[in-house]
Design a protein around this motif. Structure first.
Motif, short mmCIF file in Angstrom:
data_model
loop_
_atom_site.label_atom_id
_atom_site.label_comp_id
_atom_site.label_asym_id
_atom_site.label_seq_id
_atom_site.Cartn_x
_atom_site.Cartn_y
_atom_site.Cartn_z
N SER A 1 1.14 4.68 11.98
CA SER A 1 2.03 5.83 12.17
C SER A 1 2.49 6.45 10.85
CB SER A 1 3.27 5.41 12.98
OG SER A 1 4.04 4.46 12.27
N TYR A 2 1.95 5.96 9.74
CA TYR A 2 2.36 6.46 8.42
C TYR A 2 2.01 7.94 8.27
CZ TYR A 2 2.31 7.23 3.37
OH TYR A 2 2.51 7.75 2.12
N LYS A 3 2.95 8.71 7.72
CA LYS A 3 2.71 10.12 7.42
C LYS A 3 3.46 10.50 6.14
CE LYS A 3 1.98 11.93 12.11
NZ LYS A 3 2.46 12.92 13.13
N TRP A 4 2.81 11.28 5.29
CA TRP A 4 3.48 11.83 4.11
C TRP A 4 4.46 12.90 4.59
CZ3 TRP A 4 3.36 16.80 1.73
CH2 TRP A 4 3.90 16.83 0.44
N SER A 5 5.68 12.89 4.08
CA SER A 5 6.70 13.83 4.57
C SER A 5 7.30 14.69 3.48
CB SER A 5 7.81 13.05 5.29
OG SER A 5 8.50 12.18 4.41
N GLY A 6 6.59 14.85 2.38
CA GLY A 6 7.06 15.77 1.36
C GLY A 6 7.32 15.11 0.01
N CYS A 7 7.60 15.92 -0.97
CA CYS A 7 7.87 15.44 -2.32
C CYS A 7 9.26 14.80 -2.39
CB CYS A 7 7.78 16.57 -3.32
SG CYS A 7 6.13 17.31 -3.46
N HIS A 8 9.38 13.82 -3.27
CA HIS A 8 10.65 13.13 -3.46
C HIS A 8 11.17 13.42 -4.86
CE1 HIS A 8 13.65 9.91 -3.06
NE2 HIS A 8 13.36 9.61 -4.31
N LYS A 9 12.44 13.78 -4.94
CA LYS A 9 13.09 13.99 -6.23
C LYS A 9 13.85 12.73 -6.59
CE LYS A 9 14.64 16.35 -9.78
NZ LYS A 9 13.74 16.76 -10.89
N GLU B 1 0.83 -1.20 0.00
CA GLU B 1 0.00 0.00 0.00
C GLU B 1 0.87 1.26 0.00
OE1 GLU B 1 -2.41 -3.32 1.75
OE2 GLU B 1 -0.43 -2.51 2.18
N ILE B 2 1.91 1.27 0.83
CA ILE B 2 2.82 2.41 0.87
C ILE B 2 3.55 2.55 -0.46
CG2 ILE B 2 4.94 3.28 1.92
CD1 ILE B 2 3.98 2.11 4.58
N ARG B 3 4.01 1.45 -1.01
CA ARG B 3 4.74 1.52 -2.28
C ARG B 3 3.87 2.09 -3.39
NH1 ARG B 3 9.21 2.80 -2.89
NH2 ARG B 3 9.66 1.48 -1.09
N PHE B 4 2.59 1.72 -3.42
CA PHE B 4 1.70 2.25 -4.45
C PHE B 4 1.41 3.73 -4.23
CE2 PHE B 4 1.36 -1.93 -5.86
CZ PHE B 4 0.53 -2.04 -6.95
N LEU B 5 1.46 4.19 -3.00
CA LEU B 5 1.24 5.61 -2.73
C LEU B 5 2.42 6.46 -3.14
CD1 LEU B 5 -0.50 5.52 0.78
CD2 LEU B 5 -1.54 6.15 -1.41
N ILE B 6 3.63 6.00 -2.87
CA ILE B 6 4.80 6.83 -3.19
C ILE B 6 5.26 6.64 -4.62
CG2 ILE B 6 5.51 6.83 -0.77
CD1 ILE B 6 7.71 4.85 -1.47
N ASN B 7 4.84 5.53 -5.25
CA ASN B 7 5.09 5.30 -6.68
C ASN B 7 3.72 5.14 -7.37
OD1 ASN B 7 7.54 4.23 -5.19
ND2 ASN B 7 8.30 4.13 -7.28
N PRO B 8 2.96 6.22 -7.53
CA PRO B 8 1.57 6.10 -7.99
C PRO B 8 1.41 5.49 -9.38
CG PRO B 8 2.30 8.40 -8.01
CD PRO B 8 3.35 7.62 -7.28
N GLU B 9 2.45 5.47 -10.20
CA GLU B 9 2.34 4.82 -11.51
C GLU B 9 2.00 3.34 -11.37
OE1 GLU B 9 5.64 7.29 -14.09
OE2 GLU B 9 6.32 6.00 -12.47
N LEU B 10 2.33 2.75 -10.21
CA LEU B 10 2.05 1.34 -9.99
C LEU B 10 0.55 1.04 -10.01
CD1 LEU B 10 4.56 0.63 -7.07
CD2 LEU B 10 4.85 0.07 -9.48
N ILE C 1 6.59 -8.10 -12.84
CA ILE C 1 7.76 -7.23 -12.89
C ILE C 1 7.34 -5.88 -13.46
CG2 ILE C 1 10.10 -6.89 -13.78
CD1 ILE C 1 10.30 -9.93 -14.09
N ILE C 2 7.56 -4.83 -12.71
CA ILE C 2 7.25 -3.47 -13.15
C ILE C 2 8.55 -2.69 -13.25
CG2 ILE C 2 5.96 -1.36 -12.66
CD1 ILE C 2 4.00 -3.04 -11.05
N THR C 3 8.85 -2.20 -14.43
CA THR C 3 10.11 -1.52 -14.68
C THR C 3 9.89 -0.01 -14.82
OG1 THR C 3 10.97 -3.46 -15.85
CG2 THR C 3 12.10 -1.37 -16.24
N GLY C 4 10.73 0.75 -14.13
CA GLY C 4 10.79 2.18 -14.36
C GLY C 4 9.86 3.05 -13.55
N ALA C 5 9.20 2.50 -12.53
CA ALA C 5 8.28 3.32 -11.73
C ALA C 5 9.06 4.36 -10.94
CB ALA C 5 7.48 2.43 -10.79
N GLU C 6 8.60 5.60 -10.99
CA GLU C 6 9.28 6.70 -10.34
C GLU C 6 8.66 6.99 -8.97
OE1 GLU C 6 10.53 11.35 -11.37
OE2 GLU C 6 9.91 9.94 -12.93
N GLN C 7 9.51 7.32 -7.99
CA GLN C 7 9.02 7.68 -6.67
C GLN C 7 8.77 9.17 -6.61
OE1 GLN C 7 11.33 6.21 -3.37
NE2 GLN C 7 10.43 7.67 -1.92
N TYR C 8 7.58 9.56 -6.12
CA TYR C 8 7.19 10.96 -6.07
C TYR C 8 7.05 11.50 -4.65
CZ TYR C 8 6.17 10.77 -11.08
OH TYR C 8 6.28 10.65 -12.44
#
Length: 212
Positions: free
Chosen positions: A74-82, A32-41, A58-65
């Motif tokens: 305890s999950y919290k969004w902590s900002g944009c990822h470059k 669930e966390i991985r799909f949130l931070i890599n929404p292309e998934l 196998i999913i290739t090339g998904a970008e983390q945002y």
């Protein structure tokens, strides 16, 4: 889920739920966390069927945002990822996310049955193997407590099975224990025990190991 190339402390994997509502409707654990931070998934939910015993996704090339802290409640969004990972010739990020489904056990001892051990070992190998690619060209498998937690898997057994599968696939392993110092020691001891005896996986019998 299993990460290659991009290795983080949160790169464990459990149950591929790409086609299930759990990814976006409830729960804040591994996939669930991985799909949130890599929404292309999330797109994979449109066409991914239930995996067979010898299949992986196998999913290739998904970008983390996004970045985050915590886990589950305890999950919290902590900002944009470059995302600074390199891109390939197709302009995809040089990363692979591999989904392999673990069995869910109703009783603790069930997972030690030979048929269940073989199934999990073969499933891990399916996710780790890259036929036709030289082992020196493969990155390490970054993984963790696959199939544990609510699925009832034993962390030591799952770590051992993944090490065996990766060895057969010709891959190194970066194993994340999520702050569990005792598990870290036990995994290291298992690896030392096997390597000092030059044990190898018998390709004719996934359960067998031999010394060379």
């Amino acid at each position: 889920m299993c990460y290659f190339e991009s290795i983080t402390e949160n790169s464990g994997f459990r149950q591929p739920v790409c086609g299930r509502r759990a990814v976006t409707s409830s729960g804040l654990v591994q996939e669930e966390i991985r799909f949130l931070i890599n929404p292309e998934l999330i797109v994979s939910r449109l066409f991914t069927e239930a995996l067979g015993p010898d299949e992986c996704l196998i999913i290739t090339g998904a970008e983390q945002y996004s970045n985050y802290t915590g886990y589950s409640q305890s999950y919290k969004w902590s900002g944009c990822h470059k995302d600074s990972l390199l891109r390939d010739n197709w302009q995809r990020r040089c990363t692979e996310i591999v989904a392999i489904d673990a069995l869910q056990f109703r009783s603790f001892l069930e997972q030690f049955q030979p048929a269940k051990v073989n199934r999990e070992l073969n499933k891990a190998y399916c996710g780790f193997a890259r036929p036709g690619v030289k082992s020196e060209c493969l990155s390490a498998v970054a993984t963790g407590n696959w199939g544990c937690g609510v699925f009832g898997g034993d962390t030591r057994l799952k770590a051992l099975l993944q090490m065996l599968a990766a060895a057969q696939a010709g891959r190194d392993v970066a194993y994340f224990t999520f702050g569990d110092a005792h598990l870290m020691t036990d995994v290291h001891n298992m690896h030392t025990f096997l390597t000092e005896r030059r044990s190898c996986v018998d390709i004719t019998s996934p359960l067998a190991a031999s010394e060379v």
